[in-house]
Design a protein around this motif. Structure first.
Motif, mmCIF file in Angstrom:
data_model
loop_
_atom_site.group_PDB
_atom_site.id
_atom_site.type_symbol
_atom_site.label_atom_id
_atom_site.label_comp_id
_atom_site.label_asym_id
_atom_site.label_seq_id
_atom_site.Cartn_x
_atom_site.Cartn_y
_atom_site.Cartn_z
ATOM 1 N N ALA A 260 0.829 -1.212 0.000
ATOM 2 C CA ALA A 260 0.000 0.000 0.000
ATOM 3 C C ALA A 260 0.864 1.263 0.000
ATOM 4 C CB ALA A 260 -0.924 0.003 1.213
ATOM 5 N N LYS A 261 0.452 2.265 -0.760
ATOM 6 C CA LYS A 261 1.229 3.513 -0.867
ATOM 7 C C LYS A 261 1.216 4.318 0.433
ATOM 8 C CE LYS A 261 0.655 4.059 -5.863
ATOM 9 N NZ LYS A 261 0.169 4.945 -6.961
ATOM 10 N N ASP A 262 0.195 4.122 1.261
ATOM 11 C CA ASP A 262 0.098 4.900 2.498
ATOM 12 C C ASP A 262 0.703 4.157 3.700
ATOM 13 O OD1 ASP A 262 -1.765 2.903 2.645
ATOM 14 O OD2 ASP A 262 -3.391 4.186 3.402
ATOM 15 N N TRP A 263 1.525 3.120 3.440
ATOM 16 C CA TRP A 263 2.149 2.378 4.547
ATOM 17 C C TRP A 263 3.017 3.310 5.379
ATOM 18 C CZ3 TRP A 263 7.283 1.894 5.819
ATOM 19 C CH2 TRP A 263 7.589 0.983 6.845
ATOM 20 N N SER A 277 6.849 7.291 6.970
ATOM 21 C CA SER A 277 6.640 6.670 5.673
ATOM 22 C C SER A 277 7.947 6.026 5.213
ATOM 23 C CB SER A 277 6.190 7.720 4.654
ATOM 24 O OG SER A 277 7.251 8.639 4.401
#
Length: 392
Positions: A260-263, A277
């Protein structure tokens, strides 16, 4: 009944079945079980540490060595145990089965030792292939069986001590079940009948067989034996980024979460929380170390890891350097989803939140976007797919 069973025992009499031979095999088997027991206690202690446990981080390959020896000696014990059973089983046919209290204790110790040893070695070997066709938990069963084996072995040695002392260095004797002294050969047994092996030839065959199974499997643990690794379930230099994998992202059901990009990785201490991030982790000072990943199944692989020191993340939330940590994975379930890390590891400069492996971004199966790598720890405690780090 007594005449029949004693006749059967006499029928199986052979130079490959004698008290002297049994003592020799017992020395080898006892040594392998002792080494296996002690290294197994060390491994269990690292995973479920008692309050007095000492956690060595140097040399970094300490667990790689001890667990490699543990599995290798366990494999070596299989042909040794079978050979010892071959040398004594006619004695089990004698009648009556129990002649006295001391004889009953001897029989009970043998029965307990044989049953627990066969179960331990069989399940231990199957475990190296990550196959669990039984309903009981392997690790706990393996641990307590080790104590049963060790206790029954000590009891058996105590009962048989007079015979062991008598035949420890003996160079003469009789075959099992013989009623009177027989002519002695140069290897200390009765002359073999035509077509039968001598004791020396039997011991040589056992030694060669044991050496062969060790030579063809120990390469998963020791790099200098890797060219001979024919039968071990893992081979060095294989897998993503040239490092084997036990549990894939698909097995752990984390592929979507880890990608996921928002990890973010959340580091917390009391009321202080920092969510970092992947880009923010990469912007922190990066350190590189060569550390082995060593799994309880016996395989290991040394690799180059690069990432953020865990002690820098501890300092980032204002926690003292002597803090212990609790690390949680993105895995939704599993025995090692949550891992506690002793302060010894958290303080060590080589303990990393690794972002790269062998010069490349972590492969998803190796724990992308971030994983723990620390010196001297079992692979199951090198948590992959990090989610949170809590300062205790």
């Amino acid at each position: 009944m007594e005449k029949l069973t004693n006749a059967l025992a006499a029928r199986f009499a052979s130079p490959t079945r004698s008290t002297r031979l049994t003592v020799v095999l017992g020395r080898w088997l006892g040594l392998s079980f002792t080494i296996c027991f002690l290294t197994g206690l060390f491994s269990h202690g690292l995973q479920e540490p008692p309050s007095w446990m000492f956690f060595p981080t140097s040399p970094v390959w300490i667990y790689q060595l001890t667990q490699g020896i543990h599995v290798t000696t366990g494999i070596a014990a299989i042909p040794l145990l079978l050979a010892k059973l071959w040398s004594v089983y006619p004695e089990l046919l004698k009648w009556p089965p129990v002649k006295s209290a001391a004889h009953g204790l001897e029989r009970a110790s043998i029965a307990l030792f044989i049953a627990s040893s066969l179960l331990q070695l069989t399940t231990g070997l199957i475990n190296t292939y990550k196959w669990y066709p039984w309903p009981f938990p392997f690790r706990q069963t393996h641990y307590w069986l080790a104590w049963v084996i060790w206790g029954s072995l000590l009891l058996h040695i105590a009962v048989k001590l007079p015979l062991i002392i008598e035949h420890w260095r003996a160079r003469s004797g009789t075959g099992a079940g013989a009623g009177s002294p027989a002519p002695v050969t140069d290897d200390g047994g009765a002359p073999p009948e035509p077509g039968r092996w001598s004791r020396r030839a039997f011991l040589a065959a056992v030694g060669v067989t044991t050496g062969a199974v060790v030579l063809t499997t120990a390469g998963q643990s020791f790099s200098w034996l890797d060219p001979f690794n024919l039968f071990a379930p893992r081979k060095m230099g294989t897998g993503p980024q040239s490092v084997p994998v036990n549990r894939t992202a698909a097995d752990a059901k984390v592929a979507d979460l880890a990608g996921a990009k928002d990890w973010t990785l959340t580091v917390s201490h009391q009321d202080t929380h920092r969510s970092l991030s992947l880009a923010e982790l990469q912007a922190l000072p990066q350190y590189e170390h060569e550390l082995p990943i060593a799994c309880v199944e016996g395989w290991s692989q040394t690799a180059t890891w690069r990432g953020v020191r865990i002690r820098d993340l501890v300092a980032l939330v204002g926690a003292p350097p002597s803090s212990s940590l609790r690390v949680t994975s993105l895995e939704p379930e599993g025995a090692y989803r949550t891992m506690d890390m002793h302060a010894t590891y958290a303080q060590d400069e080589r303990t990393l939140v690794a972002l790269e492996l062998n010069g490349q971004t972590l492969d998803l199966d190796h724990g992308y976007p971030a994983r723990i790598i620390a010196p001297g720890r079992p692979g199951v405690l090198q948590t992959k797919w990090l989610h949170t780090v809590e300062v205790l």
